[in-house]
Structure formats: structure tokens, C-alpha cells
Write a protein that holds these residues in place. Structure first.
Motif, PDB file in Angstrom:
ATOM      1  N   ALA A  81       0.667  -1.149  -0.078  1.00  0.00           N
ATOM      2  CA  ALA A  81       0.056  -0.221   0.099  1.00  0.00           C
ATOM      3  C   ALA A  81       1.181   1.284   0.354  1.00  0.00           C
ATOM      4  CB  ALA A  81      -1.411   0.243   1.222  1.00  0.00           C
ATOM      5  N   ILE A  82       0.885   2.407  -0.904  1.00  0.00           N
ATOM      6  CA  ILE A  82       1.346   3.509  -1.082  1.00  0.00           C
ATOM      7  C   ILE A  82       0.382   4.429  -0.632  1.00  0.00           C
ATOM      8  CG2 ILE A  82       3.221   5.133  -2.641  1.00  0.00           C
ATOM      9  CD1 ILE A  82       4.019   2.821  -3.954  1.00  0.00           C
ATOM     10  N   HIS A  83       0.592   5.550  -0.052  1.00  0.00           N
ATOM     11  CA  HIS A  83      -0.221   6.947  -0.207  1.00  0.00           C
ATOM     12  C   HIS A  83       0.418   7.762   0.035  1.00  0.00           C
ATOM     13  CE1 HIS A  83      -3.757   9.087   0.865  1.00  0.00           C
ATOM     14  NE2 HIS A  83      -4.863   8.146   1.020  1.00  0.00           N
ATOM     15  N   ARG A  84      -0.058   8.867  -0.694  1.00  0.00           N
ATOM     16  CA  ARG A  84       0.492   9.993  -1.523  1.00  0.00           C
ATOM     17  C   ARG A  84      -0.034  10.637  -0.681  1.00  0.00           C
ATOM     18  NH1 ARG A  84       1.233  11.817  -7.315  1.00  0.00           N
ATOM     19  NH2 ARG A  84       2.491  13.733  -6.158  1.00  0.00           N
ATOM     20  N   TYR A  85       1.243  12.022  -0.294  1.00  0.00           N
ATOM     21  CA  TYR A  85       0.299  13.158   1.038  1.00  0.00           C
ATOM     22  C   TYR A  85       1.436  14.411  -0.474  1.00  0.00           C
ATOM     23  CZ  TYR A  85       5.374  13.523   3.146  1.00  0.00           C
ATOM     24  OH  TYR A  85       6.926  13.542   2.981  1.00  0.00           O
ATOM     25  N   GLY A  86       0.695  15.532   0.188  1.00  0.00           N
ATOM     26  CA  GLY A  86       1.226  17.184  -0.455  1.00  0.00           C
ATOM     27  C   GLY A  86       0.239  17.147  -1.531  1.00  0.00           C
ATOM     28  N   LEU A  87       0.992  18.479  -2.244  1.00  0.00           N
ATOM     29  CA  LEU A  87      -0.085  18.538  -2.904  1.00  0.00           C
ATOM     30  C   LEU A  87      -0.619  17.977  -4.391  1.00  0.00           C
ATOM     31  CD1 LEU A  87       0.324  22.198  -3.521  1.00  0.00           C
ATOM     32  CD2 LEU A  87      -1.375  21.397  -2.713  1.00  0.00           C
ATOM     33  N   VAL A  88      -1.741  16.844  -4.507  1.00  0.00           N
ATOM     34  CA  VAL A  88      -1.915  16.090  -5.358  1.00  0.00           C
ATOM     35  C   VAL A  88      -2.718  16.994  -6.430  1.00  0.00           C
ATOM     36  CG1 VAL A  88      -2.021  13.632  -5.952  1.00  0.00           C
ATOM     37  CG2 VAL A  88      -1.168  13.816  -4.630  1.00  0.00           C
TER      38      VAL A  88
END
Length: 159
Positions: A81-88
Motif C-alpha cells: 500500500a502506497i499513499h501520497r501526501y502533499g499537493l496532488v
């Protein structure tokens, strides 16, 4: 064979093909690879970006706990599982779940379970940055997402 899920929370994008290769390379016992990639929508042209925040450490530990539950419920050979953070920005990838197993049903169900959890209960906060230059409010969970996730509690109770 014991399987330890891989959890990554990162600001940078990910490469689906590379992640699948890393999970399945050299494995002759895997019969199914199921992946789900979530993308940022533009919400009918009104969204310029989605800002995702989390508490480092806490989010990782909580997602790992749920991934361990998936590994206990289904005969998996790999789980990522990969989850991004920041501005997408719209069109960009936000989340990736990959489940591998000897058989498709376990891989499908484990990936679905993980995504229902990530969508409804993972400790991330989302704020909209609108196309008109304003910043919107924090995004609330949707009832239909909560309803979808509740079926896993019912499944566990029947087991």
C-alpha cells in the motif's frame, strides 16, 4: 510462508509496473496480481489540487495494522500500500494497493478491503485547492464509502 506487508507514505509519485515487478519478480507461486490505483479527479473542473496531510508514524502504523489484518484474513503472498501526501493535482496518482496470491479471489478481496479502509478510515486529511484560486474546506468522508467499508465488519462477524 510468512508475508510482511509493505506500507509507504510518500510525497513522490509511484510507478505501477515497477511496484508489481518488485512484488512478483522470481516468484513462481503467484497466480494473481490485483492492483488498484486511485487518481485525483478535477471535480468537474473546479479542483486545482488536493492537499493531503497526515501524522508521520501514526498513519504508517495504522495502515500497517490493517494490512496485517488483510494478511491474516486472506492467503496472500504479497501486499503493498502506497499513499501520497502533499499537493496532488487532477490526473495524478494518490494511492496504490497491490495484492498477490496463488488465486484471484484472495487478491481481489484483500485489495478491495485495503482500499475501503484507506478511503474511509486511514488517518489522512484532505483539503481542496479550487481552480478559482481559493482554498476549500477539509473534505468529509462520504456515507457511501462508509457503507462499503462496513461490509468487512459484517464479513468478520460471520467468520
Amino acid at each position: 510462508m510468512s508475508m510482511t506487508p509493505t506500507i509507504r507514505i510518500q510525497s513522490e509519485d509511484f510507478d505501477l509496473a515497477a511496484e508489481i515487478a518488485a512484488l512478483s519478480e522470481g516468484r513462481r507461486d503467484i497466480g494473481a496480481v490485483v492492483s488498484f490505483t486511485g487518481l485525483c479527479r478535477d471535480e468537474g473542473g473546479t479542483l486545482a489540487a488536493l492537499e493531503l496531510e497526515h501524522y508521520p508514524g501514526m498513519a504508517q502504523a495504522e495502515i500497517a495494522r490493517v494490512a496485517d489484518e488483510a494478511a491474516a484474513r486472506w492467503p496472500l503472498m504479497g501486499l503493498l500500500a502506497i499513499h501520497r501526501y502533499g499537493l496532488v493535482k487532477p490526473g495524478e496518482q494518490i494511492v496504490l494497493v497491490i495484492a498477490t496470491s496463488a488465486h484471484r479471489r484472495a487478491a481481489f478481496e484483500a485489495a478491495d478491503f485495503m482500499m475501503d479502509y484507506l478511503k474511509t478510515r486511514a488517518p489522512f486529511w484532505k483539503r481542496e485547492h479550487l481552480a478559482d484560486g481559493t482554498t476549500g474546506g477539509w473534505v468529509e468522508a462520504k456515507r457511501e464509502d462508509d457503507d462499503a467499508a462496513s461490509r468487512w465488519e459484517e464479513t468478520a462477524a460471520r467468520a
